[in-house]
Design a protein around this motif. Structure first.
Motif, PDB file in Angstrom:
ATOM      1  N   PHE A  77       0.837  -1.208   0.000  1.00  0.00           N
ATOM      2  CA  PHE A  77       0.000   0.000   0.000  1.00  0.00           C
ATOM      3  C   PHE A  77       0.873   1.259   0.000  1.00  0.00           C
ATOM      4  CE2 PHE A  77      -2.150   3.300   2.551  1.00  0.00           C
ATOM      5  CZ  PHE A  77      -3.239   3.538   1.729  1.00  0.00           C
ATOM      6  N   TYR A  78       1.905   1.243   0.813  1.00  0.00           N
ATOM      7  CA  TYR A  78       2.844   2.368   0.899  1.00  0.00           C
ATOM      8  C   TYR A  78       3.519   2.621  -0.447  1.00  0.00           C
ATOM      9  CZ  TYR A  78       7.129   4.798   2.365  1.00  0.00           C
ATOM     10  OH  TYR A  78       8.173   5.676   2.483  1.00  0.00           O
ATOM     11  N   MET A  79       3.942   1.536  -1.113  1.00  0.00           N
ATOM     12  CA  MET A  79       4.597   1.664  -2.423  1.00  0.00           C
ATOM     13  C   MET A  79       3.671   2.291  -3.453  1.00  0.00           C
ATOM     14  SD  MET A  79       6.517  -2.011  -2.717  1.00  0.00           S
ATOM     15  CE  MET A  79       6.140  -2.047  -4.448  1.00  0.00           C
ATOM     16  N   VAL A  80       2.440   1.821  -3.497  1.00  0.00           N
ATOM     17  CA  VAL A  80       1.484   2.320  -4.501  1.00  0.00           C
ATOM     18  C   VAL A  80       1.200   3.801  -4.289  1.00  0.00           C
ATOM     19  CG1 VAL A  80      -0.904   2.146  -5.299  1.00  0.00           C
ATOM     20  CG2 VAL A  80       0.429   0.077  -4.916  1.00  0.00           C
ATOM     21  N   VAL A  81       0.899   4.194  -3.044  1.00  0.00           N
ATOM     22  CA  VAL A  81       0.581   5.596  -2.753  1.00  0.00           C
ATOM     23  C   VAL A  81       1.791   6.485  -3.016  1.00  0.00           C
ATOM     24  CG1 VAL A  81      -0.070   7.216  -0.936  1.00  0.00           C
ATOM     25  CG2 VAL A  81      -1.228   5.023  -1.113  1.00  0.00           C
ATOM     26  N   LEU A  82       2.974   6.048  -2.604  1.00  0.00           N
ATOM     27  CA  LEU A  82       4.180   6.847  -2.796  1.00  0.00           C
ATOM     28  C   LEU A  82       4.513   6.992  -4.282  1.00  0.00           C
ATOM     29  CD1 LEU A  82       5.727   8.121  -0.476  1.00  0.00           C
ATOM     30  CD2 LEU A  82       7.487   6.385  -0.768  1.00  0.00           C
ATOM     31  N   PHE A  83       4.268   5.942  -5.080  1.00  0.00           N
ATOM     32  CA  PHE A  83       4.525   6.035  -6.518  1.00  0.00           C
ATOM     33  C   PHE A  83       3.566   7.020  -7.185  1.00  0.00           C
ATOM     34  CE2 PHE A  83       4.082   4.546 -10.931  1.00  0.00           C
ATOM     35  CZ  PHE A  83       5.400   4.726 -11.347  1.00  0.00           C
ATOM     36  N   SER A 175      10.497  14.563  -4.887  1.00  0.00           N
ATOM     37  CA  SER A 175       9.928  13.496  -5.709  1.00  0.00           C
ATOM     38  C   SER A 175      10.925  12.353  -5.869  1.00  0.00           C
ATOM     39  CB  SER A 175       9.505  14.043  -7.077  1.00  0.00           C
ATOM     40  OG  SER A 175      10.627  14.421  -7.837  1.00  0.00           O
ATOM     41  N   PHE A 176      12.222  12.677  -5.905  1.00  0.00           N
ATOM     42  CA  PHE A 176      13.214  11.614  -6.023  1.00  0.00           C
ATOM     43  C   PHE A 176      13.407  10.869  -4.697  1.00  0.00           C
ATOM     44  CE2 PHE A 176      14.397  14.054  -9.828  1.00  0.00           C
ATOM     45  CZ  PHE A 176      14.294  13.023 -10.755  1.00  0.00           C
ATOM     46  N   THR A 177      13.143  11.541  -3.562  1.00  0.00           N
ATOM     47  CA  THR A 177      13.154  10.798  -2.297  1.00  0.00           C
ATOM     48  C   THR A 177      11.973   9.831  -2.241  1.00  0.00           C
ATOM     49  OG1 THR A 177      11.852  12.411  -1.017  1.00  0.00           O
ATOM     50  CG2 THR A 177      14.242  12.755  -1.121  1.00  0.00           C
ATOM     51  N   GLU A 178      10.863  10.201  -2.900  1.00  0.00           N
ATOM     52  CA  GLU A 178       9.702   9.309  -2.930  1.00  0.00           C
ATOM     53  C   GLU A 178       9.979   8.070  -3.772  1.00  0.00           C
ATOM     54  OE1 GLU A 178       6.757  12.006  -4.317  1.00  0.00           O
ATOM     55  OE2 GLU A 178       6.572  13.000  -2.366  1.00  0.00           O
ATOM     56  N   ILE A 179      10.640   8.259  -4.921  1.00  0.00           N
ATOM     57  CA  ILE A 179      10.951   7.083  -5.746  1.00  0.00           C
ATOM     58  C   ILE A 179      11.997   6.221  -5.059  1.00  0.00           C
ATOM     59  CG2 ILE A 179      12.802   7.958  -7.241  1.00  0.00           C
ATOM     60  CD1 ILE A 179       9.742   5.929  -8.377  1.00  0.00           C
ATOM     61  N   LEU A 180      12.860   6.844  -4.255  1.00  0.00           N
ATOM     62  CA  LEU A 180      13.800   6.075  -3.434  1.00  0.00           C
ATOM     63  C   LEU A 180      13.036   5.238  -2.413  1.00  0.00           C
ATOM     64  CD1 LEU A 180      16.698   5.432  -2.404  1.00  0.00           C
ATOM     65  CD2 LEU A 180      16.471   7.448  -0.929  1.00  0.00           C
ATOM     66  N   GLY A 181      11.983   5.828  -1.804  1.00  0.00           N
ATOM     67  CA  GLY A 181      11.158   5.085  -0.859  1.00  0.00           C
ATOM     68  C   GLY A 181      10.446   3.915  -1.519  1.00  0.00           C
ATOM     69  N   VAL A 182       9.953   4.112  -2.748  1.00  0.00           N
ATOM     70  CA  VAL A 182       9.300   3.019  -3.478  1.00  0.00           C
ATOM     71  C   VAL A 182      10.296   1.893  -3.739  1.00  0.00           C
ATOM     72  CG1 VAL A 182       8.217   2.388  -5.667  1.00  0.00           C
ATOM     73  CG2 VAL A 182       7.565   4.521  -4.540  1.00  0.00           C
ATOM     74  N   TRP A 183      11.497   2.252  -4.173  1.00  0.00           N
ATOM     75  CA  TRP A 183      12.521   1.251  -4.471  1.00  0.00           C
ATOM     76  C   TRP A 183      12.936   0.489  -3.210  1.00  0.00           C
ATOM     77  CZ3 TRP A 183      17.800   1.164  -2.999  1.00  0.00           C
ATOM     78  CH2 TRP A 183      18.550   0.160  -3.617  1.00  0.00           C
ATOM     79  N   LEU A 184      13.140   1.227  -2.116  1.00  0.00           N
ATOM     80  CA  LEU A 184      13.517   0.573  -0.854  1.00  0.00           C
ATOM     81  C   LEU A 184      12.419  -0.373  -0.364  1.00  0.00           C
ATOM     82  CD1 LEU A 184      15.229   3.427   1.206  1.00  0.00           C
ATOM     83  CD2 LEU A 184      16.257   1.246   0.535  1.00  0.00           C
ATOM     84  N   ALA A 185      11.151   0.090  -0.463  1.00  0.00           N
ATOM     85  CA  ALA A 185      10.040  -0.741  -0.001  1.00  0.00           C
ATOM     86  C   ALA A 185       9.899  -2.001  -0.851  1.00  0.00           C
ATOM     87  CB  ALA A 185       8.736   0.058  -0.013  1.00  0.00           C
TER      88      ALA A 185
END
Length: 202
Positions: A77-83, A175-185
């Protein structure tokens, strides 16, 4: 040494979400400060800032709990919302960075016409200006009765390009910290907890 282990990925994701939690609390605090000190008296503006802060707080909390417990559903869920936030924020950042003066004037005029009277009064008092481009149609603040006031539209346009570039740059960075969060998750979801039962399903 590359951070590729389970514990390192977990700590990195938790740290990122702690930063998001602090940013959300900062947004809520700034909105409260602005209301308390009379910088902004419009309930809609205050409510919007607090709403963004609360939304970010809950997303960061979901990410933090998902990372700390290695919870597959929360992480997904976190990945989808963050993406989705990444895509929206990236588009807005590019729009801010590429906006020309005519578009800025159109946007400011659109925003001015939809402001409530409290927000217009705040803008006029803080900038010591009167109206957007038509002084005679607005009640000018008291300071304008003793000195010459510029149109608020002129003053806002003077700073619009700088503000848009700053907002676009900050939005692009986050926005790039968000894609980093998606990748980490996504990476963390697929890692096996070394302390868990080796035969357990991920």
């Amino acid at each position: 040494m590359v951070c590729g282990g389970f514990t390192c990925s977990k700590n990195a994701l938790c740290a990122l979400n702690v930063v998001y939690l602090l940013v959300s609390l900062l947004l809520i605090g700034i909105a409260g400060w602005g209301k308390g000190y009379g910088v902004v008296s419009s309930i809609s503006v205050i409510g919007g800032i607090i709403g963004v802060g609360v939304f970010l707080f809950f997303i960061a909390l979901v990410g933090f709990i998902g990372a700390s417990k290695h919870h597959q559903v929360l992480l997904f869920f976190y990945m989808v919302v963050l993406f989705l936030l990444f895509i929206i924020q990236l588009c807005i950042s590019f729009y801010c960075l590429g906006m020309n003066r005519e578009s800025q004037e159109t946007m400011l005029h659109y925003a001015w016409e939809r402001m409530d009277n409290d927000t217009k009064t705040d803008v006029q008092n803080n900038l010591k200006c009167c109206g957007f481009f038509q002084k005679e149609t607005y009640d000018c603040p008291k300071v304008c009765s003793t000195q010459q006031c510029l149109d608020c539209g002129d003053l806002m346009l003077q700073h619009a390009a700088e503000v848009l570039h700053v907002c676009g740059g900050v939005g692009l960075f986050f926005s790039f910290t968000e894609i980093l969060g998606v990748w980490l998750a996504a990476r963390f979801r697929n890692q096996k907890d070394p302390r868990a039962n080796p035969s357990a399903f991920l």
